[in-house]
Design a protein around this motif. Structure first.
Motif, PDB file in Angstrom:
ATOM      1  N   ALA A 164     -26.701  -1.827  13.070  1.00 36.56           N
ATOM      2  CA  ALA A 164     -26.298  -0.732  12.186  1.00 36.56           C
ATOM      3  C   ALA A 164     -24.783  -0.699  12.082  1.00 36.56           C
ATOM      4  N   ILE A 165     -24.295  -0.307  10.910  1.00 41.01           N
ATOM      5  CA  ILE A 165     -22.864  -0.140  10.691  1.00 41.01           C
ATOM      6  C   ILE A 165     -22.642   1.297  10.236  1.00 41.01           C
ATOM      7  N   PHE A 166     -21.622   1.966  10.793  1.00 38.24           N
ATOM      8  CA  PHE A 166     -21.363   3.378  10.537  1.00 38.24           C
ATOM      9  C   PHE A 166     -19.973   3.564   9.931  1.00 38.24           C
ATOM     10  N   PRO A 167     -19.830   3.508   8.603  1.00 37.90           N
ATOM     11  CA  PRO A 167     -18.511   3.730   7.986  1.00 37.90           C
ATOM     12  C   PRO A 167     -18.017   5.157   8.225  1.00 37.90           C
ATOM     13  N   GLY A 168     -16.723   5.288   8.480  1.00 38.45           N
ATOM     14  CA  GLY A 168     -16.129   6.599   8.676  1.00 38.45           C
ATOM     15  C   GLY A 168     -16.549   7.288   9.958  1.00 38.45           C
ATOM     16  N   CYS A 169     -17.054   6.540  10.908  1.00 40.84           N
ATOM     17  CA  CYS A 169     -17.632   7.114  12.129  1.00 40.84           C
ATOM     18  C   CYS A 169     -16.892   6.568  13.349  1.00 40.84           C
ATOM     19  N   ASN A 170     -16.327   7.465  14.175  1.00 37.14           N
ATOM     20  CA  ASN A 170     -15.653   7.012  15.395  1.00 37.14           C
ATOM     21  C   ASN A 170     -16.666   6.788  16.512  1.00 37.14           C
TER      22      ASN A 170
ATOM     23  N   THR B 165     -19.946  -0.353  19.665  1.00 41.18           N
ATOM     24  CA  THR B 165     -18.498  -0.531  19.693  1.00 41.18           C
ATOM     25  C   THR B 165     -17.877   0.086  18.452  1.00 41.18           C
ATOM     26  N   ALA B 166     -16.546   0.242  18.478  1.00 43.73           N
ATOM     27  CA  ALA B 166     -15.834   0.834  17.354  1.00 43.73           C
ATOM     28  C   ALA B 166     -14.632  -0.017  16.996  1.00 43.73           C
ATOM     29  N   LEU B 167     -14.185   0.110  15.766  1.00 46.73           N
ATOM     30  CA  LEU B 167     -13.057  -0.665  15.249  1.00 46.73           C
ATOM     31  C   LEU B 167     -11.775  -0.324  16.004  1.00 46.73           C
ATOM     32  N   THR B 168     -11.008  -1.354  16.346  1.00 45.25           N
ATOM     33  CA  THR B 168      -9.701  -1.166  16.976  1.00 45.25           C
ATOM     34  C   THR B 168      -8.630  -1.835  16.116  1.00 45.25           C
ATOM     35  N   ASP B 169      -7.372  -1.555  16.420  1.00 46.86           N
ATOM     36  CA  ASP B 169      -6.260  -2.156  15.666  1.00 46.86           C
ATOM     37  C   ASP B 169      -6.195  -3.668  15.856  1.00 46.86           C
ATOM     38  N   GLN B 170      -6.783  -4.180  16.933  1.00 43.41           N
ATOM     39  CA  GLN B 170      -6.716  -5.612  17.219  1.00 43.41           C
ATOM     40  C   GLN B 170      -7.799  -6.414  16.490  1.00 43.41           C
ATOM     41  N   ASP B 171      -8.783  -5.740  15.917  1.00 41.26           N
ATOM     42  CA  ASP B 171      -9.890  -6.445  15.263  1.00 41.26           C
ATOM     43  C   ASP B 171      -9.435  -7.037  13.936  1.00 41.26           C
ATOM     44  N   THR B 172      -9.664  -8.309  13.762  1.00 44.91           N
ATOM     45  CA  THR B 172      -9.262  -8.984  12.529  1.00 44.91           C
ATOM     46  C   THR B 172     -10.441  -9.320  11.622  1.00 44.91           C
ATOM     47  N   SER B 173     -11.651  -9.256  12.166  1.00 48.92           N
ATOM     48  CA  SER B 173     -12.840  -9.540  11.355  1.00 48.92           C
ATOM     49  C   SER B 173     -14.038  -8.822  11.959  1.00 48.92           C
ATOM     50  N   LEU B 174     -15.112  -8.773  11.191  1.00 42.61           N
ATOM     51  CA  LEU B 174     -16.340  -8.156  11.681  1.00 42.61           C
ATOM     52  C   LEU B 174     -16.863  -8.890  12.910  1.00 42.61           C
ATOM     53  N   ASP B 175     -16.570 -10.168  13.009  1.00 45.50           N
ATOM     54  CA  ASP B 175     -17.039 -10.951  14.153  1.00 45.50           C
ATOM     55  C   ASP B 175     -16.548 -10.367  15.477  1.00 45.50           C
TER      56      ASP B 175
END
Length: 328
Positions: free
Chosen positions: A252-258, A294-304
């Motif tokens: 699952a992917i959760f846009p706008g969700c921390n 997991t959640a998006l961080t500033d270090q993430d460069t791709s969905l991988d």
């Protein structure tokens, strides 16, 4: 042969009288041919599943609609000929702005051939139209007449929709298939990076699924997959994406969700799965799932990057006893 001619065509009549009669017979033949041609045109118009129309731009008056109007719109042609708003009011509300803006483009372009919009016919059915239009202005200063052809493409749209569904949907669970899920997830990742908004990613694996197949059969395993997918779709928010990406693995992917908000959704999903009850013969059983979040961080460069962390977290959940959510 002469004895069968009417008296007026006999040689005893003045030449001008015979010529007049011949001209009359010729005219009658022309009238008959014109009548046959009109009948042919009428028959062709009746058989075409598209509305030919003409519209006076200045007066906002529909000058002509072909017989297909009544079949497609389900309304008498006399009504739209009396009031253009009969056509306008039948357009599906969400498509009205596009239909009007695209019609106005004909004044600039001379022709608009990419108009597709929905209407509601008199029975309340949604129909799709491909409505091409053209300017029919012979010279400068003449009134602007827009002519067009509105073809009913409902069946084509339904077929396109079904093909799209088959291309993007997992047949067994009716959730997104792997390819479609990751296409949507990558788009969500790109938007989150561009907009600086939060994004969370979840992997879910059914615990001991092989044992279910071995003990109760693959048909029973399919039922488990279907009900897990139903639970996921029921719990997720509008705009979230849920899909089956492997045998017993979902994502699952959760846009706008921390991370905190995503954990609440994952916990709700965990509880929904725990409530499920299955039966095989006289036996009843339940299932559990292991989740990596997991959640998006500033270090993430791709969905991988998110996928790798969620995958590692999910396998930690397996090693730590299953039936739990682990953050990555």
């Amino acid at each position: 042969m002469a004895k069968h001619l009417p008296p007026l065509l006999s040689g005893s009549q003045p030449p001008e009288t015979a010529q007049t009669l011949l001209a009359l017979l010729h005219a009658q033949g022309e009238v008959a041919r014109l009548s046959e041609r009109d009948q042919l045109y009428s028959s062709l118009l009746d058989s075409v599943n598209a509305v030919l129309w003409a519209f006076d731009w200045e007066t906002r008056q529909v000058l002509y609609v072909s017989p297909a109007y009544e079949r497609i719109f389900g309304r008498p042609a006399s009504l739209v000929l009396a009031d253009y708003n009969e056509w306008r009011d039948s357009i599906y509300p969400d498509d009205l702005d596009f239909a009007e803006r695209s019609l106005a483009q004909v004044l600039l372009k001379g022709a608009v051939e990419d108009r597709e919009y929905r209407i509601l016919n008199a029975s309340g059915q949604v129909r799709w139209l491909s409505d091409k239009c053209y300017i029919n202005q012979q010279s400068e200063g003449e009134r602007v007449i827009v002519v067009g052809i509105a073809e009913d493409i409902t069946e084509k749209k339904q077929l396109e929709g079904e093909l799209q569904r088959l291309a993007t949907t997992d047949v067994l669970t009716q959730s997104s298939n792997r390819r479609h899920f990751f296409e949507c997830a990558r788009q969500a990742f790109d938007h989150a990076r561009e907009d600086g908004t939060p994004l969370a990613f979840l992997l879910l694996d059914i615990d001991d699924f092989k044992r279910i197949n071995d003990s109760y059969g693959h048909q029973e395993g399919d039922q488990v997959l279907q009900r897990i997918a139903d639970s996921g779709k029921a719990v997720l928010r509008r705009g979230d994406q849920f899909g089956r990406i492997g045998g017993e693995e979902f994502a699952a992917i959760f846009p706008g969700c921390n991370a905190q908000a995503a954990e609440l959704i994952a916990e709700r999903l965990q509880r929904e799965v725990q409530r499920l009850s299955f039966s095989h013969g006289e036996q009843t059983y339940s299932v559990t799932v292991s989740q990596g979040l997991t959640a998006l961080t500033d270090q993430d460069t791709s969905l991988d990057d998110l996928f790798a962390r969620a995958d590692a977290a999910m396998y930690r959940a397996k090693r730590q006893g299953k039936n739990q959510i682990v953050h990555g």
